[in-house]
Design an enzyme around this catalytic site. Structure first.
Site, PDB file in Angstrom:
ATOM      1  N   ASP A 354       0.852  -1.185   0.000  1.00  0.00           N
ATOM      2  CA  ASP A 354       0.000   0.000   0.000  1.00  0.00           C
ATOM      3  C   ASP A 354       0.889   1.236   0.000  1.00  0.00           C
ATOM      4  O   ASP A 354       1.873   1.313   0.751  1.00  0.00           O
ATOM      5  CB  ASP A 354      -0.894   0.002   1.242  1.00  0.00           C
ATOM      6  CG  ASP A 354      -1.939   1.098   1.182  1.00  0.00           C
ATOM      7  OD1 ASP A 354      -3.020   0.842   0.632  1.00  0.00           O
ATOM      8  OD2 ASP A 354      -1.653   2.206   1.689  1.00  0.00           O
ATOM      9  N   LEU A 355       0.548   2.217  -0.852  1.00  0.00           N
ATOM     10  CA  LEU A 355       1.316   3.463  -0.884  1.00  0.00           C
ATOM     11  C   LEU A 355       1.052   4.259   0.395  1.00  0.00           C
ATOM     12  O   LEU A 355      -0.073   4.267   0.918  1.00  0.00           O
ATOM     13  CB  LEU A 355       0.928   4.291  -2.100  1.00  0.00           C
ATOM     14  CG  LEU A 355       1.466   3.816  -3.454  1.00  0.00           C
ATOM     15  CD1 LEU A 355       0.900   4.670  -4.575  1.00  0.00           C
ATOM     16  CD2 LEU A 355       2.986   3.858  -3.486  1.00  0.00           C
ATOM     17  N   ASP A 397      -4.793   2.442  -4.274  1.00  0.00           N
ATOM     18  CA  ASP A 397      -3.325   2.384  -4.221  1.00  0.00           C
ATOM     19  C   ASP A 397      -2.857   1.095  -3.556  1.00  0.00           C
ATOM     20  O   ASP A 397      -1.774   1.027  -2.979  1.00  0.00           O
ATOM     21  CB  ASP A 397      -2.779   3.596  -3.463  1.00  0.00           C
ATOM     22  CG  ASP A 397      -3.278   3.669  -2.029  1.00  0.00           C
ATOM     23  OD1 ASP A 397      -4.305   3.020  -1.727  1.00  0.00           O
ATOM     24  OD2 ASP A 397      -2.647   4.351  -1.205  1.00  0.00           O
TER      25      ASP A 397
END
Length: 486
Positions: A354-355, A397
């Site tokens: 996950d960003l 994301d």
């Protein structure tokens, strides 16, 4: 049409009295026969022509006509001559007339079709003393009917969803069956090169040589046709400069002439080329050009349809922004990986990525830059994993990776995830500078952390959130003891 031919043959019988005499007794009948488009002739019992009308004489190609000296073997190729001679001898032996029999004659690459009628000629005592014949050129109608049937048959293959290689091979086989002494080939455009699509009759050594050739202005007939986007007809491959790099192979396999036509799809997209090879030095006839046009049309429809189907299938299983597998495909791929790992007693790992603070990128720079960041991260993830690993965009994301290579252990996977973390943090150029992002990942292993895709992904998700809690931009493995990441 049979009644018309029969009536003309009855008129021709008026010439029977002249079988052994020069000239025609009735000049009006001679004028009539010389001014009709059909070929009219008389023969004696030995198969020699005793009379030919003007249409028949026009087809002699400067062979002088002398009564009693010319046979069908002097006028048409041997195979056709033998078939015609056998039919006519049966008529003179049995006395049974033949009406509207089809004759196919190929001479110097030109194929002609005739509707032929024959009747025996009898003397006053009823003895058969020869044969009268009339032949009508039906080439145009025959080609139109052949093309219509071939076109319909190939379209039916497309409608019924036959595989693209089957359709392309069918198109080549159809053309080869219609024409004499020609071999066909379909090449498909892939990233500026031409790849073999179908070539059932060409030598394997030759097709292997040209597979993957670059499209260019002097690359044989096909590469050049694709480059210029127009037909290229080479009458002599041994001499033409376009074939300078392939002349040895052309000589080896007797490919003396090659005519290539580009295949286009919707919107004028170049899809490939269709080529015909001849063993003699010559250019294609008008009929051959029409048949090539039919084949390229069918090939274009088939390739277009298959690409559209592939595109629909791809979009159904892949993320349109990044090109990675999507959530729907992820589950089937994950289930298959677990099944294979269980059967082969090996590890499988899943990593949840996950960003960090991705919302700030969108808020500050806009969604276009946000999309660029997601595409870039997908490319960087792909560059850090092996071909046997599967990268997925779960949504937003969020990404995942399935590591299913039996050689992977925890250290190897940790190294790959560290590479992804470092690559993700590299600056991404944008219009007014660059942006930088980081990512957090969590990983769970089969069978230690779970034995279903759902359980493993949940553990990987928990480990990823632990990485975020501990400062983001980190890599964590799930810890069974604490139910979190380590």
């Amino acid at each position: 049409m049979r009644e018309e031919n029969s009536a003309r043959l009855l008129d021709v019988q008026a010439l029977a009295a002249n079988l052994l005499e020069p000239g025609i007794a009735d000049p009006r009948l001679a004028y009539l026969l010389d001014n009709i488009p059909e070929i009219v002739f008389l023969k004696d019992m030995d198969g020699y022509f005793t009379y030919l009308n003007a249409a028949a004489l026009a087809g002699l190609d400067h062979v002088p006509f002398k009564k009693g000296r010319l046979t069908i073997f002097d006028m048409v190729p041997p195979d056709a001559a033998r078939a015609i001679d056998a039919m006519e001898r049966r008529i003179m032996e049995t006395g049974e007339s033949v009406y509207d029999a089809e004759e196919r004659i190929c001479k110097d690459g030109n194929i002609r079709w005739f509707s032929a009628s024959r009747i025996p000629i009898r003397d006053a005592q009823g003895n058969i003393i020869g044969l009268a014949g009339i032949s009508r050129d039906i080439t145009a109608a025959k080609w139109q009917e052949t093309l219509r049937r071939s076109h319909a048959s190939l379209l039916e293959m497309i409608v019924h969803g036959q595989p693209l290689p089957t359709i392309l091979e069918g198109a080549v086989n159809t053309v080869e069956n219609i024409l004499d002494n020609l071999r066909g080939s379909v090449l498909l455009v892939e990233q500026g090169r031409l790849r073999n699509g179908a070539a059932p009759s060409l030598p394997a050594a030759y097709t292997a040589l040209i597979d993957g050739i670059e499209i260019g202005p002097e690359v044989g007939s096909c590469g050049t046709a694709a480059w210029h986007r127009e037909p290229v007809y080479v009458s002599d491959t041994y001499q033409d400069r376009l074939w300078k790099n392939y002349v040895d192979t052309a000589m080896l396999h007797g490919l003396r002439s090659c005519w290539s036509t580009p295949i286009f799809g919707n919107g004028g997209v170049l899809l490939g080329t269709f080529a015909l090879y001849s063993g003699t030095v010559r250019m294609p006839t008008q009929i051959e050009k029409e048949i090539i046009e039919m084949a390229t049309n069918i090939a274009g429809i088939a390739i277009d349809r298959r690409r559209a189907e592939d595109r629909v299938h791809f979009l159904a299983h892949h993320d349109p922004l990044t090109g990675l597998s999507n959530r729907n495909l992820f589950w089937s791929q994950f289930h298959r990986a677990i099944h294979e790992a269980r059967r082969e007693d090996r590890l499988v790992a899943v990593s949840y990525i996950d960003l960090d603070n991705f919302k700030e990128i969108n808020d500050l720079h806009g969604h276009a830059v946000g999309d660029l960041v997601l595409r870039t991260l997908a490319e960087r993830i792909t560059s850090c994993i092996r071909a046997s690993d599967i990268a997925v965009r779960l949504g937003g994301d969020e990404f995942a990776i399935i590591f299913s290579n039996p050689r992977h252990d925890e250290i190897g996977i940790l190294n790959r995830l560290e590479s992804i973390r470092k690559r993700a943090a590299e600056p991404i150029p944008i219009e007014n500078g660059s942006v930088s992002v980081t990512c957090s990942s969590g990983t769970a292993f089969y069978p230690g952390d779970g034995d279903t895709p759902e359980a493993l992904l949940a553990k990987a998700d928990a480990a990823m959130y632990q990485a975020k809690k501990q400062g983001r931009n980190g890599v964590r493995f799930f810890d069974q003891t604490f139910g979190s990441g380590i």
